[in-house]
Design a protein around this motif. Structure first.
Motif, PDB file in Angstrom:
ATOM      1  N   PHE A 276       0.936  -1.233   0.011  1.00  0.00           N
ATOM      2  CA  PHE A 276      -0.043  -0.036  -0.076  1.00  0.00           C
ATOM      3  C   PHE A 276       0.811   1.155   0.070  1.00  0.00           C
ATOM      4  CE2 PHE A 276      -3.309  -2.913   1.335  1.00  0.00           C
ATOM      5  CZ  PHE A 276      -4.481  -2.463   0.646  1.00  0.00           C
ATOM      6  N   ALA A 277       1.857   1.197   0.661  1.00  0.00           N
ATOM      7  CA  ALA A 277       2.871   2.384   0.762  1.00  0.00           C
ATOM      8  C   ALA A 277       3.292   2.573  -0.603  1.00  0.00           C
ATOM      9  CB  ALA A 277       3.870   2.354   1.953  1.00  0.00           C
ATOM     10  N   ALA A 278       3.911   1.556  -1.281  1.00  0.00           N
ATOM     11  CA  ALA A 278       4.375   1.581  -2.625  1.00  0.00           C
ATOM     12  C   ALA A 278       3.117   2.209  -3.672  1.00  0.00           C
ATOM     13  CB  ALA A 278       4.858   0.140  -3.134  1.00  0.00           C
ATOM     14  N   TYR A 279       2.084   1.531  -3.495  1.00  0.00           N
ATOM     15  CA  TYR A 279       0.837   1.984  -4.098  1.00  0.00           C
ATOM     16  C   TYR A 279       0.905   3.768  -4.177  1.00  0.00           C
ATOM     17  CZ  TYR A 279      -3.450   1.487  -6.901  1.00  0.00           C
ATOM     18  OH  TYR A 279      -4.334   1.406  -7.752  1.00  0.00           O
ATOM     19  N   ILE A 280       0.735   3.986  -3.049  1.00  0.00           N
ATOM     20  CA  ILE A 280       0.725   5.526  -2.817  1.00  0.00           C
ATOM     21  C   ILE A 280       1.902   6.206  -3.519  1.00  0.00           C
ATOM     22  CG2 ILE A 280       0.649   7.417  -1.105  1.00  0.00           C
ATOM     23  CD1 ILE A 280      -0.792   5.440   0.748  1.00  0.00           C
TER      24      ILE A 280
END
Length: 437
Positions: A276-280
């Protein structure tokens, strides 16, 4: 005609957003298949989505394009019905079927009225288990595929995709187009299509989602009947592959006024705790919208391209972070410099608090818009199953997105983004760049 008009009204209604929360029921059929269902009795219609794991990657050596061509012919006659008879029977029921093949999956979509479930599923069962592969149908669809392949050879975007796949995946099935080549498709026989059918459509690799006016008990019966005539196991799946990212710039000469630039590096698995952090981070760097850094720096400030984007691409056997842009040949080198600089800046400095907040608001607010009808809901559910996501993912996804902190995104951006590994493949006649640079 009345049934057709009624069906049109129902499909239009089914496209309206569902305002209630999405409640998924897990159904286990008597034969042991797992199906996810969202019941919606307000509209007397059903959407069914099926994925068979493996897709075009199951093609045997020298038979590239067999699975793709086979899938395209499934609706061209089945059981006792030839192509015309099958189409007439389907249309008389106001049903619709769709078949497609990608690197990792053969996908099947069906929409039908609740009161024609038996008849529509009998047709679909024949298409899945007893396709005819009549000579005239095979040659007609083969000709259509060959026309597409000849057009692809003249399209710089498709040439770029093909060259990138070959560079990145080598002799793995991902390294060549699933549609095949002109030579391989022209040489495919009916026996090749039968073998592809047996290898791809099997009980041991299926994921199923349904939404609409159908009960769990009825759905279980439908699924068992659909799967009953398929083989228990299919062809062996391909192995994982480590993508090749040599860094730098690779050039594929092509006579076109614009250069197509593909850039990529290793990505992150969907199951990774930092996904999720990479997605953001990617949303801020090159995601959708005009506020992404790449769009701002490459298009808005410098006018180098009409559009540029990047995204996390998760294949079953490899994960990438990939992007693309097109620009004038004379400005390709400058475009690459800007992309590389922004990659470095995001890796070393990370995003601002305002960027993270804005990205999270966009990603959280846009998620409910995906559930704009039964077909979309069924597709999302089957994708969740194939991706190994839990059944409560829809309910928890936004909370997990909201829990990501600025520090998380900065840390992951620094760990994931690697300007030295970032590889550019350019198709065109870029000035100042040479093949192999």
């Amino acid at each position: 005609m009345k049934r057709f008009v009624a069906a049109v009204a129902l499909w239009v209604g089914a496209a309206l957003p569902l305002h209630a929360s999405v409640e998924i029921t897990e159904v286990t059929t008597p034969a042991g298949f797992t199906v996810w269902l969202v019941e919606e009795p307000a509209i007397p219609a059903v959407s069914l989505e099926i994925l068979f794991k493996g897709g075009t990657s199951l093609d045997q050596p020298g038979k590239r394009g067999a699975t793709y061509l086979m899938t395209a012919i499934l609706e061209e006659g089945a059981g006792d019905l030839d192509a015309l008879g099958f189409a007439q029977a389907r249309d008389d029921l106001a049903a619709s079927f769709g078949f497609d093949a990608s690197d990792d999956y053969v996908s099947v979509s069906a929409r039908f009225l609740s009161d024609t479930t038996d008849e529509a599923m009998a047709l679909l069962s024949d298409a899945l288990a007893a396709p005819r592969f009549d000579d005239d149908a095979v040659e007609r669809v083969r000709a259509q595929v060959l026309v597409g392949l000849r057009g692809d050879a003249e399209d710089p975007d498709t040439v770029a995709s093909t060259a990138f796949s070959e560079m990145t995946f080598g002799d793995h099935p991902y390294g060549t187009p699933g549609e095949g080549t002109i030579d391989t498709v022209a040489a495919l026989t009916r026996d090749d299509l039968l073998a592809a059918h047996k290898g791809a459509l099997a009980q041991d690799r299926v994921y199923i989602g349904a939404a609409g006016d159908i009960s769990p008990e009825r759905l279980a019966q439908v699924v068992d009947d659909l799967m009953a005539r398929l083989p228990e196991s299919g062809a062996a799946l391909p192995p994982p592959v480590t993508p090749n990212f040599p860094g730098g710039v690779q050039v594929v000469p092509f006579d076109t006024p614009q250069s197509v630039i593909t850039f990529a590096q290793p990505g992150l698995d969907r199951d990774h705790p930092d996904y999720f952090a990479a997605y953001i981070a990617n949303q801020i760097l090159g995601g959708s919208g005009f506020e992404a850094r790449l769009m701002t720096e490459v298009r808005e400030k410098r006018g180098l391209t009409y559009g540029i984007y990047s995204y996390l691409l998760g294949k079953d056997q490899a994960d990438l972070l990939i992007g693309r842009a097109s620009t004038a040949n004379a400005r390709a080198a400058e475009t690459i410099e800007v992309v590389r600089a922004e990659w470095e800046r995001m890796a070393t400095e990370g995003p601002t608090e305002a960027e993270v907040a804005k990205a999270k608001t966009f990603l959280i607010g846009g998620y409910p818009l995906r559930f704009d009808g039964n077909a979309a809901i069924a597709g999302i559910m089957v994708g969740m199953q194939a991706g190994g996501l839990p059944i409560d993912y829809i309910a928890t996804r936004n909370d997990r997105m909201a829990a990501v902190t600025v520090e998380d995104v900065r840390r992951v951006a620094g760990e994931l983004l690697d300007p030295q590994v970032l590889t550019f493949l350019v198709v065109g006649q870029p000035e100042g760049l040479e093949a192999g640079n």
